[in-house]
Enzyme design. Structure first.
Site, PDB file in Angstrom:
ATOM      1  N   PHE A  66     -11.893   5.468 -30.087  1.00  0.00           N
ATOM      2  CA  PHE A  66     -12.877   6.061 -29.191  1.00  0.00           C
ATOM      3  C   PHE A  66     -13.332   7.363 -29.865  1.00  0.00           C
ATOM      4  CE2 PHE A  66     -10.461   3.707 -25.618  1.00  0.00           C
ATOM      5  CZ  PHE A  66     -11.196   2.560 -25.853  1.00  0.00           C
ATOM      6  N   ASN A  97      -8.167   8.637 -34.325  1.00  0.00           N
ATOM      7  CA  ASN A  97      -9.472   8.839 -34.962  1.00  0.00           C
ATOM      8  C   ASN A  97     -10.295   9.794 -34.098  1.00  0.00           C
ATOM      9  OD1 ASN A  97     -11.671   8.536 -36.663  1.00  0.00           O
ATOM     10  ND2 ASN A  97     -12.329   6.602 -35.768  1.00  0.00           N
ATOM     11  N   ASP A 307     -11.489  -3.705 -34.409  1.00  0.00           N
ATOM     12  CA  ASP A 307     -11.674  -2.525 -35.268  1.00  0.00           C
ATOM     13  C   ASP A 307     -12.834  -1.676 -34.739  1.00  0.00           C
ATOM     14  OD1 ASP A 307     -10.773  -0.933 -37.318  1.00  0.00           O
ATOM     15  OD2 ASP A 307     -11.998  -1.878 -38.861  1.00  0.00           O
ATOM     16  N   GLY A 326     -17.920   1.575 -40.525  1.00  0.00           N
ATOM     17  CA  GLY A 326     -17.477   1.261 -39.176  1.00  0.00           C
ATOM     18  C   GLY A 326     -18.498   0.543 -38.324  1.00  0.00           C
TER      19      GLY A 326
END
Length: 419
Positions: A66, A97, A307, A326
């Protein structure tokens, strides 16, 4: 919460009595009270009925990001968990993250408190090293006691092999899992996509498969020496599958995951220079994808993860070389998996592995707390930006045909319904 699920097809291989049978399921105060061919709804009971509705135990995603704290504009914990619930997931493992990175017990407590009282359970990973710098081990024991389910420097390989050795030895004292991202940066160099015919033709610097496989081989060798629990997240090559299969045959306690997009796309899509296709590990060749799918089917690959990595638009709306790695994936995971595998295989994949993270696996039987995912497996549709619930919209699945729709979730005495 009193709910009656009418004429739902149960997909739960653990239950020989109900597997692949149509039943009514009565849930009272969050507990499965009755499963029978036909149940009359008691008063003040919400009846859920939908054509071809299926039910399984709740799904888990073992690798999501998130943004909170620090990057709330990408995704808050509140909206991230809401998105997960609408996407069929009743549990998610949260990657470290954020900013600051969670490398202390107070950081883990913050994340757990922020996720309280949500339908979807949040299970945070702590950083393996202080500030994710790869130098000193973080407060692993304290974070484990605070609720961390493993330790990972997200997408950053452990460059120092002695650090991995010490981490595996130390973590055995409190039965913790060490994550090691499979990438040798010395071999990868300045590569940004899979090294192969496509990268050569497009003039993009390549990351050879060997950059992953050398790291996997090194990590498995260290694990054999130290013992302990090692998780290798998001592998992407055929040889990585073979190396891990051989390690499991030796009896090593190793698990691994693959990102759902590495099962679906190959590097040929890079011809479009679309930055949403820039992911790490990179999209590989068709031969790799084939072996990854085989590895999921035979259990060599333990988990398939979305992911899910939300990013600001300015991180993707730049030249390919400068774009961040990403993609988001929670909303599309089920529809992609259900297109690659049959329904029973898909549900088995989505419900695997809670015990590895010290979580209890839900049961679909009378007297058990309801932890359920509702879905319809046969509808095909085109995935568009309107299907994205995340704050960030960086999805490489936009305009792809998906199969199956998530109809809702029930867990933690709460319910989300998508119809």
């Amino acid at each position: 919460m009193n709910v009656l699920l009418k004429s739902v097809k149960i997909v739960n291989a653990e239950s020989k009595e109900f597997h692949l049978k149509k039943r009514d399921i009565l849930i009272k105060n969050g507990v499965i009270e009755k499963i029978a061919p036909s149940i009359e709804p008691p008063s003040k009971t919400k009846v859920l009925s939908h054509k071809n509705m299926h039910v399984s135990i709740g799904w888990i995603d073992t690798g999501v990001s998130f943004g909170e704290p620090g990057y709330e504009e990408r995704e808050t914990i509140f909206n991230g968990l809401k998105t997960a619930a609408s996407s069929g997931f009743t549990d998610v493992v949260l990657n470290p993250n954020s900013f600051p990175l969670p490398d202390s017990s107070s950081d883990i407590v913050f994340l757990k408190n922020a996720a309280k009282d949500h339908l979807t359970g949040l299970h945070p990973l702590g950083n393996l090293t202080t500030s994710g710098e790869g130098v000193d081990l973080a407060e692993l024991f304290d974070m484990k006691n605070a609720g961390a389910v493993g330790f990972y420097d997200f997408k950053h390989p452990i460059a120092n092999p002695n650090l991995l050795k010490i981490a595996l030895q130390y973590a055995q004292n409190f039965d913790a899992t060490v994550f090691s991202f499979p990438l040798d940066m010395h071999i990868a160099g300045k590569g940004i996509v899979n090294e192969g015919i496509v990268s050569t033709r497009l003039g993009l610097k390549g990351i050879p498969a060997m950059a992953e496989e050398l790291q996997v081989s090194r990590d498995l060798f260290i694990l054999e020496y130290t013992g302990g629990k090692l998780h290798i997240p998001t592998i992407s090559t055929a040889n990585s599958v073979k190396l891990i299969a051989a390690a499991k045959k030796k009896g090593l306690n190793v698990t691994c995951s693959v990102a759902v997009h590495n099962l679906f796309f190959t590097d040929t899509v890079l011809e479009e220079f679309e930055t949403d296709y820039k992911v790490l590990p990179p999209l590989r060749s068709g031969a790799d994808t084939k072996e990854l799918i085989k590895g999921v089917k035979n259990g060599t690959i333990d988990f398939v993860t979305s992911d899910h990595t939300p990013l600001n638009i300015e991180r993707k709306n730049v030249e390919f070389d400068n774009a961040d790695y990403g993609t988001i994936g929670l909303e599309s995971s089920y529809g992609i998996l259900n297109k690659i595998f049959d329904t029973e295989e898909t549900i088995e994949i989505l419900t695997r592995g809670r015990e590895y993270f010290g979580l209890e696996t839900p049961k679909l039987k009378e007297g058990e707390t309801a932890n359920l995912s509702l879905f319809e497996p046969d509808t095909t549709y085109n995935f568009t930006s309107e299907d994205i619930l995340s704050s960030s919209k960086n999805s490489l699945f936009i305009n792809q045909e998906l199969k199956g729709k998530v109809l809702g979730t029930l867990s933690n005495h709460k319910m989300v319904v998508n119809f």
